[in-house]
Motif scaffolding. Structure first.
Motif, short mmCIF file in Angstrom:
data_model
loop_
_atom_site.label_atom_id
_atom_site.label_comp_id
_atom_site.label_asym_id
_atom_site.label_seq_id
_atom_site.Cartn_x
_atom_site.Cartn_y
_atom_site.Cartn_z
N GLY A 128 0.79 -1.26 0.00
CA GLY A 128 -0.25 -0.03 -0.08
C GLY A 128 0.75 1.32 -0.20
O GLY A 128 2.20 1.27 -0.50
N ASP A 129 0.35 2.31 0.70
CA ASP A 129 1.10 3.51 0.70
C ASP A 129 1.95 3.77 2.17
O ASP A 129 2.28 4.70 2.45
N THR A 130 2.02 2.40 2.69
CA THR A 130 2.91 2.71 3.97
C THR A 130 4.39 2.84 3.59
O THR A 130 5.03 1.96 2.72
N ALA A 131 5.05 3.90 4.11
CA ALA A 131 6.33 3.83 3.82
C ALA A 131 7.37 3.10 4.72
O ALA A 131 6.76 2.65 5.68
N VAL A 140 0.47 -4.03 9.27
CA VAL A 140 0.54 -3.02 8.77
C VAL A 140 -0.85 -2.25 8.59
O VAL A 140 -1.21 -1.14 8.59
N ALA A 141 -1.80 -3.21 8.07
CA ALA A 141 -3.20 -2.84 8.03
C ALA A 141 -3.71 -2.25 9.40
O ALA A 141 -4.34 -1.15 9.40
N TRP A 142 -3.40 -2.78 10.44
CA TRP A 142 -3.60 -2.21 11.82
C TRP A 142 -3.15 -0.83 11.93
O TRP A 142 -3.70 0.06 12.30
N LEU A 143 -1.67 -0.55 11.63
CA LEU A 143 -0.96 0.68 11.48
C LEU A 143 -1.70 1.71 10.75
O LEU A 143 -2.07 2.91 11.01
#
Length: 395
Positions: free
Chosen positions: A25-28, A223-226
């Motif tokens: 996704g858009d997570t850096a 990551v989904a949680w974050l």
């Protein structure tokens, strides 16, 4: 040159992209280059990671931040392409002005830290200082405690024009444990802290947590949680990764070998050369205290590295206990006797054609940091961080 480290730029960039894709996704993905890039050389690694797409780099302190900035400049990384540099281990009053002057982003959790930064910005005639506030959700190491302590800090920040909360973060204590109850508790506390930040209308741009194992252990769910937590304050999510960039990751307790961990490739090759050769007869003793007695005629090679250089003393070998090994001409050469401060002896009896000056792999393909760690009773982190060669270069 008695020993040197070669860093595979291809593997380093590949590891970063693997972790970024796993985060999805858009997570850096913040690339940690602290402790001189875990012994690999920050000046070598930082430009490679930026060119691979890293938007943030993590360093220990101001001195490391300055060195990384200089390395990026020397490597020709354009200013507009340079990442944010997060100073991860706090600061003292004397560090504040340099942080502001260099445009570094410090991790803070004390009012005093922010006061020093605001004062430094005022002296330098600069605008608000962007900081990342760390929440202590269970490490008891650094961070502001959830509850009254956080509420008081947030109230102070709201009235302080010299500070801008650019990020909110925490660190997990047991991210390498599958289904950890401690991680569940830490998540809950972090969510509570984010609620306090939201209520104070502090508009952070980043919300981040975790380490390499956070991605490796139930990465999609973590990551989904974050991402969900970040959305609460209209921020972007980010995970931090260190040791995995360099090809290693702690095993996940309670699970098998993960797909991410299987695909990581060690980046470091530590080399030295043979500086001596001798024929030993049966009954000869080798090294300090004679813990190894030669059982038969052997050919021994002397290497100019030892525990002062990062070869752990626990890799020593006696007749009763096998030790570590080096790779000579692509074959295992077992260590015999005690590892000395700057010298190690290996058995090359079964290896054809070994000569003075031959290259030897101390760490690399065939002999990994995990091999050394297993024998030394430690973790790969400590092995690679302890390597002290004369020179490091990218290849």
């Amino acid at each position: 040159m008695k020993s040197w480290v070669e860093v595979s730029e291809r593997r380093l960039a590949g590891n970063y992209r693997l972790l970024r894709d796993a985060a999805g996704g858009d997570t850096a993905v913040l690339a940690v280059v602290k402790a001189n890039a875990y012994g690999h050389g920050a000046a070598v690694c930082a430009p490679v990671l930026v060119r691979a797409g890293a938007e943030w780099l993590g360093v220990t302190d101001v001195a490391e931040g300055a060195a990384v900035q200089k390395a990026l400049e020397v490597a020709g990384v354009a200013r507009r392409e340079r990442p944010g540099i997060l100073v991860m281990s706090g600061l003292l009053r004397e560090d504040a002005e340099e942080v502001v002057r260099l445009g570094l982003t410090p991790v803070v959790w004390l009012r005093e830290q922010m006061e020093w930064l605001a004062e430094a910005a005022k002296r330098l005639g600069m605008g608000p200082v962007g900081v990342h506030v760390e929440i202590d959700t269970g490490m008891a190491r650094q961070g502001v405690a959830v509850g009254v302590e956080l509420e008081e800090l947030v109230a102070w920040v709201r009235g302080e024009s010299g500070i801008r909360v650019d990020g909110v973060m925490t660190h997990f204590a047991s991210s390498e444990v599958a289904g950890s109850a401690q991680t569940v508790l830490q998540r809950r506390r972090f969510e509570e802290a984010i609620g306090v930040v939201q209520a104070a209308d502090l508009r952070a741009s980043w919300v981040h947590a975790g380490n390499s194992s956070t991605i490796d252990n139930e990465g999609v769910r973590n990551v989904a949680w974050l991402q969900g937590v970040a959305e609460i304050v209209g921020a972007r999510s980010m995970v931090r990764t260190g040791i995995a960039l360099y090809g290693y990751c702690l095993p996940i307790e309670g699970e098998g070998l993960s797909e991410v961990r299987q695909k990581l490739q060690p980046v470091m090759t530590w080399k030295t050369r043979v500086i001596g050769l001798r024929e030993a007869e049966a009954g000869d003793t080798v090294g300090y205290n004679g813990i190894y007695c030669v059982p038969r005629a052997m050919r021994l090679a002397l290497l100019p590295v030892g525990y002062a250089d990062g070869v752990r003393r626990e890799l020593s070998a006696s007749n009763a206990r096998a030790g570590g090994w080096a790779m000579v001409r692509g074959e295992k050469a077992p260590i015999v006797g005690r590892v000395s401060m700057n010298l190690t002896i290996v058995d090359v009896s079964g290896i054809e054609g070994v000569a003075l000056g031959d290259e030897v792999v101390v760490l690399g393909d065939g002999v990994t940091a995990e091999d050394h760690a297993r024998l030394a009773g430690t973790i790969a982190y400590e092995i690679v961080c302890g390597v002290r060669p004369a020179h490091r270069s990218g290849v």
